[in-house]
Enzyme design. Structure first.
Site, PDB file in Angstrom:
ATOM      1  N   GLY A  48       0.964  -1.177   0.042  1.00  0.00           N
ATOM      2  CA  GLY A  48      -0.015   0.045  -0.017  1.00  0.00           C
ATOM      3  C   GLY A  48       0.831   1.156  -0.027  1.00  0.00           C
ATOM      4  CD  GLN A  53       3.467   5.666   2.878  1.00  0.00           C
ATOM      5  OE1 GLN A  53       2.375   5.134   2.590  1.00  0.00           O
ATOM      6  NE2 GLN A  53       4.698   5.057   3.157  1.00  0.00           N
ATOM      7  CB  CYS A 101       5.724   2.197   7.661  1.00  0.00           C
ATOM      8  SG  CYS A 101       5.238   3.813   6.816  1.00  0.00           S
ATOM      9  CG  LEU A 102       6.879   1.275   1.592  1.00  0.00           C
ATOM     10  CD1 LEU A 102       5.996   1.703   0.104  1.00  0.00           C
ATOM     11  CD2 LEU A 102       8.042   0.401   1.312  1.00  0.00           C
ATOM     12  CG  HIS A 143       0.004   1.047   7.497  1.00  0.00           C
ATOM     13  ND1 HIS A 143       0.777   0.772   8.338  1.00  0.00           N
ATOM     14  CD2 HIS A 143       0.866   1.798   6.611  1.00  0.00           C
ATOM     15  CE1 HIS A 143       2.063   1.249   7.961  1.00  0.00           C
ATOM     16  NE2 HIS A 143       1.895   2.108   6.955  1.00  0.00           N
ATOM     17  CD  GLU A 144      -0.820   2.710   3.031  1.00  0.00           C
ATOM     18  OE1 GLU A 144      -0.280   3.750   2.867  1.00  0.00           O
ATOM     19  OE2 GLU A 144       0.107   1.366   3.028  1.00  0.00           O
ATOM     20  CG  HIS A 147       0.557   7.032   5.927  1.00  0.00           C
ATOM     21  ND1 HIS A 147       1.595   7.326   6.631  1.00  0.00           N
ATOM     22  CD2 HIS A 147       0.866   5.627   5.530  1.00  0.00           C
ATOM     23  CE1 HIS A 147       2.702   6.541   6.644  1.00  0.00           C
ATOM     24  NE2 HIS A 147       2.223   5.251   6.132  1.00  0.00           N
TER      25      HIS A 147
END
Length: 176
Positions: A48, A53, A101-102, A143-144, A147
């Site tokens: 995702g 991000q 997480c990226l 999670h997204e 953000h």
């Protein structure tokens, strides 16, 4: 032509801002952002990716699970583009699961999330959709979605349940 975007790392202010609504799903800059994000999430081995991000503070994310080196057991599905998403309902039943997480490379956390959720969002074509999500896909959405609210998974986990990526991989290999 789509490009791979640089991923914002923890500490960048864009990761702590509440993202603005997408005003026009068909705007060239939104279309371009979506194409760039689709390429970037694959390149980064993510499941995702949220617009903040990639340094864009708009309410847009992609859910794109597939097996990759970071998530070898992920299910595979076509990417879903979600604009202006809403979390309509979350089950009382919570489930802890490992997340990375990226934007926070090298760390995994054991994060509690709703096991199932009901959501609404604008699709890539601008139509409003609703969906019920469960398990890993529900986890990715939450999670997204976080953000877009300026929240990262570290905010939702007990610091004692954080591990380095290398230790996480060791745990997963020994659990199999």
């Amino acid at each position: 032509m789509a490009i791979i975007r640089q991923i914002a790392q923890l500490g960048r202010p864009v990761l702590r801002k509440v993202a603005a609504q997408v005003e026009n799903h068909a705007a060239p800059e939104i279309r371009s952002l979506v194409e760039d994000m689709l390429l970037t999430v694959v390149d980064a081995n993510g499941v995702g990716l949220a617009a903040p991000q990639v340094h864009e503070s708009v309410q847009l994310f992609i859910i794109a699970p597939r097996p990759n080196p970071r998530y070898p057991n992920a299910s595979e599905m076509d990417p879903i583009i979600m604009m202006n998403p809403k979390l309509l309902w979350g089950s009382e039943e919570m489930e802890k699961g490992w997340e990375g997480c990226l934007s926070i490379p090298g760390i995994r956390g054991f994060v509690p999330r709703h096991k199932s959720i009901r959501v609404a969002f604008l699709g890539a074509d601008g139509t409003t959709r609703e969906a019920e999500l469960e398990g890993f896909v529900a986890r990715i959405f939450q999670h997204e979605y976080d953000h877009l609210q300026g929240v990262v998974f570290l905010d939702r986990t007990d610091p004692r349940e954080l591990v380095m990526e290398k230790e996480y991989l060791h745990l997963m290999m020994n659990a199999a």
